[in-house]
Scaffold this active site. Structure first.
Site, PDB file in Angstrom:
ATOM      1  N   ASP A  95      58.633  18.732   4.382  1.00 57.77           N
ATOM      2  CA  ASP A  95      58.427  19.001   5.684  1.00 57.77           C
ATOM      3  C   ASP A  95      57.101  18.411   6.758  1.00 57.77           C
ATOM      4  OD1 ASP A  95      59.416  20.031   8.052  1.00 57.77           O
ATOM      5  OD2 ASP A  95      58.924  22.192   7.785  1.00 57.77           O
ATOM      6  N   HIS A 116      58.267   9.737   9.258  1.00 60.08           N
ATOM      7  CA  HIS A 116      59.103   9.507   8.265  1.00 60.08           C
ATOM      8  C   HIS A 116      58.767   8.549   7.381  1.00 60.08           C
ATOM      9  CE1 HIS A 116      61.521  12.519  10.047  1.00 60.08           C
ATOM     10  NE2 HIS A 116      62.180  11.860  10.787  1.00 60.08           N
ATOM     11  N   LEU A 167      60.103   9.923 -15.840  1.00 60.01           N
ATOM     12  CA  LEU A 167      60.432  10.861 -14.876  1.00 60.01           C
ATOM     13  C   LEU A 167      61.988  10.577 -14.164  1.00 60.01           C
ATOM     14  CD1 LEU A 167      59.443  13.014 -12.798  1.00 60.01           C
ATOM     15  CD2 LEU A 167      58.652  11.005 -11.098  1.00 60.01           C
TER      16      LEU A 167
HETATM   17  C1  V07 Z   1      63.375   9.810   3.860  1.00 60.02           C
HETATM   18  C2  V07 Z   1      60.874   9.734   4.068  1.00 60.02           C
HETATM   19  C3  V07 Z   1      60.145  10.660   3.225  1.00 60.02           C
HETATM   20  C4  V07 Z   1      59.876  11.932   3.893  1.00 60.02           C
HETATM   21  C5  V07 Z   1      61.058  12.846   4.347  1.00 60.02           C
HETATM   22  C6  V07 Z   1      62.304  12.576   5.065  1.00 60.02           C
HETATM   23  C7  V07 Z   1      62.114  11.014   5.465  1.00 60.02           C
HETATM   24  C8  V07 Z   1      62.917   8.317   0.511  1.00 60.02           C
HETATM   25  C9  V07 Z   1      64.231   8.193   0.910  1.00 60.02           C
HETATM   26  C10 V07 Z   1      65.183   8.038  -0.546  1.00 60.02           C
HETATM   27  C11 V07 Z   1      66.394   8.374  -0.432  1.00 60.02           C
HETATM   28  C12 V07 Z   1      67.198   8.071  -1.623  1.00 60.02           C
HETATM   29  C13 V07 Z   1      66.936   7.263  -2.539  1.00 60.02           C
HETATM   30  C14 V07 Z   1      65.661   6.533  -2.324  1.00 60.02           C
HETATM   31  C15 V07 Z   1      64.692   7.016  -1.569  1.00 60.02           C
HETATM   32  C16 V07 Z   1      64.594   8.953   1.821  1.00 60.02           C
HETATM   33  C17 V07 Z   1      65.789   9.755   3.674  1.00 60.02           C
HETATM   34  C18 V07 Z   1      64.669  10.144   4.349  1.00 60.02           C
HETATM   35  C19 V07 Z   1      66.994   9.918   4.211  1.00 60.02           C
HETATM   36  F1  V07 Z   1      67.652   6.840  -3.559  1.00 60.02           F
HETATM   37  N1  V07 Z   1      62.319   8.805   1.671  1.00 60.02           N
HETATM   38  N2  V07 Z   1      63.486   9.272   2.544  1.00 60.02           N
HETATM   39  N3  V07 Z   1      65.761   9.206   2.312  1.00 60.02           N
HETATM   40  N4  V07 Z   1      62.154  10.097   4.337  1.00 60.02           N
END
Ligand code: V07
Length: 258
Positions: free
Chosen positions: A38, A55, A149
């Site tokens: 968050d 983000h 991991l």
């Molecule tokens: C998202 C970046 C990190 C902060 C939190 C919210 C925004 C990595 C992924 C992701 C998801 C699946 C995957 C590989 C990477 C991600 C969303 C948002 C929707 F297989 N960061 N991140 N997906 N944020």
């Protein structure tokens, strides 16, 4: 007198700002750590940047945290990337977020493979855009033979819905005669949840000073240690994770010595 006090203080409390991996008890590393990432938007706002900049910065934190988690021997790291509630955000932001899995994997997948990490996804995939799902599925496929991991992304995940979905499937199996009503117990319930392959989290971390659970892993955190920090997710780093684990170990040591 004073000297004694200081000596005691030092003996009890390692300097928590300079923790090292070797300060951790290797026999008591949490197996499964879950994180509510968050504060990305607030971090950006504080810097006068658009939310999406937060983000993007948050993705860099994932990279660092996954590396450290792997290094200290955490087996499963579950990250709350997108909740079933997040669809209510402005359309532009949702669209941006749905591009992040692809962007993250384009930048990081090679290194994750090198580090022997297994990428997994947990959530309801029907509503996700195809390009998002394709990117994730490709990463899952390319890393499924790895043994390090488990980096488990909760994507379009909501715990109440997960529980309802489990109940529906259990009812289906009862009605089909596959199981009897009396066989429904905690162990069976676990097998119908999205976390069926994983043990319950030992440690749940939430950043950014909010103390809510926000519909994350409600069933699974019955006995989980909770750890909160005021740091925004983009500020969370190796030191923060080591500190969370260190405190987790202090707690379980006290519990163990009762
Ligand atoms: C998202 C970046 C990190 C902060 C939190 C919210 C925004 C990595 C992924 C992701 C998801 C699946 C995957 C590989 C990477 C991600 C969303 C948002 C929707 F297989 N960061 N991140 N997906 N944020």
């Amino acid at each position: 007198m004073l000297k004694g006090l200081f000596a005691k203080k030092k003996e009890n409390g390692l300097d928590k700002n300079k923790l090292n991996i070797k300060d951790l008890d290797p026999l008591n590393i949490p197996k499964h750590v879950a994180i509510i990432m968050d504060g990305n938007g607030r971090w950006a706002k504080q810097k006068g940047l658009p939310r999406i900049a937060g983000h993007r910065e948050g993705m860099k934190t994932i990279r660092e945290v996954a590396r450290v988690a792997n290094e200290v021997g955490i087996k499963i790291l579950t990250l709350y990337a997108f909740s079933t509630e997040n669809w209510k955000r402005p359309q532009d932001e949702v669209k941006f977020l749905m591009d992040l899995p692809q962007e993250f994997l384009r930048k990081e997948l090679d290194e994750l493979i090198e580090q022997n990490v297994q990428v997994k996804m947990m959530g309801f995939d029907q509503q996700l855009p195809e390009h998002t799902l394709n990117a994730v599925h490709e990463a899952v496929e390319k890393t499924k033979q790895n043994t390090g991991l488990i980096l488990n992304f909760a994507l379009n995940y909501g715990s109440r819905y997960e529980i309802i979905y489990a109940i529906r499937n259990i009812v289906d199996d009862v009605l089909a005669g596959n199981i009897s009503k009396d066989e429904i117990d905690e162990k069976l319930m676990n097998q119908y949840l999205l976390t069926k392959s994983y043990p319950d989290p030992d440690l749940l971390i939430r950043t950014s000073g909010e103390l809510r659970i926000s519909n994350f892993l409600l069933w699974q955190i019955a006995y989980t240690e909770l750890w909160y920090t005021d740091e925004f997710w983009p500020e969370f780093n190796k030191q923060s994770l080591l500190q969370a684990i260190y405190e987790y170990q202090q707690r379980s040591r006290r519990f163990g010595s009762l």
